[in-house]
Design a protein around this motif. Sequence first.
Motif, PDB file in Angstrom:
ATOM      1  N   THR A   1       0.824  -1.212   0.000  1.00  0.00           N
ATOM      2  CA  THR A   1       0.000   0.000   0.000  1.00  0.00           C
ATOM      3  C   THR A   1       0.855   1.258   0.000  1.00  0.00           C
ATOM      4  O   THR A   1       0.609   2.203  -0.774  1.00  0.00           O
TER       5      THR A   1
ATOM      6  N   ASN B   1       2.570   1.968  -3.432  1.00  0.00           N
ATOM      7  CA  ASN B   1       1.694   2.529  -4.457  1.00  0.00           C
ATOM      8  C   ASN B   1       1.215   3.929  -4.108  1.00  0.00           C
ATOM      9  O   ASN B   1       0.917   4.725  -5.006  1.00  0.00           O
TER      10      ASN B   1
ATOM     11  N   VAL C   1      -0.203   5.264 -11.141  1.00  0.00           N
ATOM     12  CA  VAL C   1      -1.276   4.696 -10.318  1.00  0.00           C
ATOM     13  C   VAL C   1      -2.328   5.779 -10.141  1.00  0.00           C
ATOM     14  O   VAL C   1      -2.048   6.840  -9.595  1.00  0.00           O
TER      15      VAL C   1
ATOM     16  N   MET D   1      -6.629   3.562  -5.764  1.00  0.00           N
ATOM     17  CA  MET D   1      -6.335   2.417  -4.908  1.00  0.00           C
ATOM     18  C   MET D   1      -7.474   2.260  -3.915  1.00  0.00           C
ATOM     19  O   MET D   1      -7.980   3.254  -3.380  1.00  0.00           O
TER      20      MET D   1
ATOM     21  N   THR E   1      -4.909  -1.831  -6.821  1.00  0.00           N
ATOM     22  CA  THR E   1      -4.441  -0.576  -7.414  1.00  0.00           C
ATOM     23  C   THR E   1      -4.919  -0.505  -8.856  1.00  0.00           C
ATOM     24  O   THR E   1      -4.993  -1.531  -9.548  1.00  0.00           O
TER      25      THR E   1
ATOM     26  N   SER F   1      -4.183   1.351 -12.507  1.00  0.00           N
ATOM     27  CA  SER F   1      -3.184   2.097 -13.275  1.00  0.00           C
ATOM     28  C   SER F   1      -3.657   2.290 -14.701  1.00  0.00           C
ATOM     29  O   SER F   1      -4.540   1.569 -15.189  1.00  0.00           O
TER      30      SER F   1
END
Length: 621
Positions: free
Chosen positions: A70, A73, A88, A91, A100, A102
């Motif tokens: 976590t 990201n 990213v 999330m 996540t 992207s």
Amino acid sequence: MKKLLSILLAVIMVLSVMPTISLAGPSSDGKVLIREYMPAALCSRVKNKAVISVNYNNLAKYKAFMAEFTELNKSLARFRNNSNIIPVIDMFAENNTTYTVSEYIEGIKLLDYLKDNAGELPWEKVRKIFPPLFTTIGIIHNAGIIHRAISPETIYVTENGDLKLSGFCVSSVRTADAGLEYELFKGYSAPEQYSASTSSRQGSWTDVYGISALLYRVLTGCMPLDASSRLQDDTLCEPSVLNKNIPQHVSRVIMEGLNLSGRDRIQTITELVTKLFDEPAPVVKPISHAKPSVHDEDMLHTMPISYPKQALSSNNTNDNNPYRQQPQQNKNNHQNNRGGGYYDEYEYESVSTIDRFKAPVIIGVLLLALLLIAIVAVVTIMGDDKNSDSSNNSYYSSSVPDNVIPGATDAPSDDFDSTMLDLKGKFFDITQQKYSESFTLEKTEEFNSEYASGQIFEQDLAPGAPFKKGATVVKVKVSKGPAEVVIPDYKGFTVTQYESKLTDAGVPYQLIEDTSGNGTPNSVTRIEVRGEKTSPGNKVNIASGEKLMVYFVIKDATTTTVTTTTEEVTTTTETTTTTTTVQTEPPTEAPTQAPTDPPQQNDQPVAPPPENNGDENNNAQ
């Protein structure tokens, strides 16, 4: 959106540690990439469900690695405006794990790109397309992120020829025997990644090894030996041995980056880039200006002259003459040192005194005439240069640089002791610091879309031109980056967050309060350029002085709710003023606890949540 993802994930059987799923999403081409945290060694998926169940004995590890996933990201989300990282964009936590989201990048892996280009790339192309990627890696190092998986498999090439870095993962997945099922890239992983012991420290030098191995593969077409094999028997040869077109200094720097010892290896990406792009100055050999000897002039102006036999015979006995060979055994023939042939016997003729001095006199007259012509030409050129300097103060005052003496190319001067390097593509600050004792740089900044900000793209003193060390000023043009920059999207961001995005993108802007009453507090309502409304994705022309006008609603706003209560006779109006503060929440945190047992599997329907009535909505406000 989350409900849709839950339904889709419920029918996906995940077998890898951190799977990637391609779904329709908000990107320009309608696709996004979703990564799920699911270490197969620590958890399992409930049959026919998307929920993940964690064994009680692995609960601590599961939560620790999920927290690292976590945080990684979250850090990457701050670089969403960097064009060399797959960003990213969201999330969230669901199904007892973290996901996540992207952007989906259209492109091919660098490995496939190399296959389409004869398996390798020349250094001239590498030095043009790789610097932005090197800069990005240096930026993430400054943020405390180590990639540990730089290879042709984790780098993508877009249709525009840009390089994008992917494959970010928790450190335990990129280190052997670190608690998770690991994935190392053979030939590109550093020696310290093959051991989880405390003595095998990892850091920026770990990615330096990966970058050096990548350059080795790109320039030679051959994958370097893997580090574990090299630790047993290091037979890795230099890149220049495999490809003679690779510059020697580049080959040596790559081998320094592939040093098996982390302490002896190049430590930072900045140091690696500096050594790669700073070519060593060529050594200037002193040129002799001594006047040719009489013998040399005779070699240049050879005339057939007949000698008496007596004189020729006496000269053969002179051993002190270095230009003569030893007498031949055949005395009837004599070797001519100047022509390399042999003379037969002649009947020699007598030479008059006039004929004997005619040739030297003619040669002397010609040399004197050439000397006078050269002196007149030099004086004329010097006079023209003085007139040009006094009448023209532009960036280039003459086709001849200011610090080069006219005629120096044809007649090198003893004052010149160095040769100018090719400065194009080099970063101004690094070059100025490195060569401060050799020459002084005088820069002029201009917008240039082909060179990154801070790179030199033009110089007035041509590469290879001689100059005097410590007494030369070189005028260069330095790139300010592209003249036009893309406007980032403001939807879903607070005013402060959008300001940060504009600053990272290099967009000049001005905040203006929106008093129309539209929009939510602490949000951007619209953007304008030159008084006309514009949209994200359009460009702002910095070169022409354009500035983005950002209209926003202030953070603290006041709303009024009127409640009317009617009774038999009296009507009362109550006015309640509530101050609402909108606070931007960070990406959803990972769940702090995970179930120790699989959820109950039953077929009984679950009652839907009760609907909110109007009073509840008013209280929520």
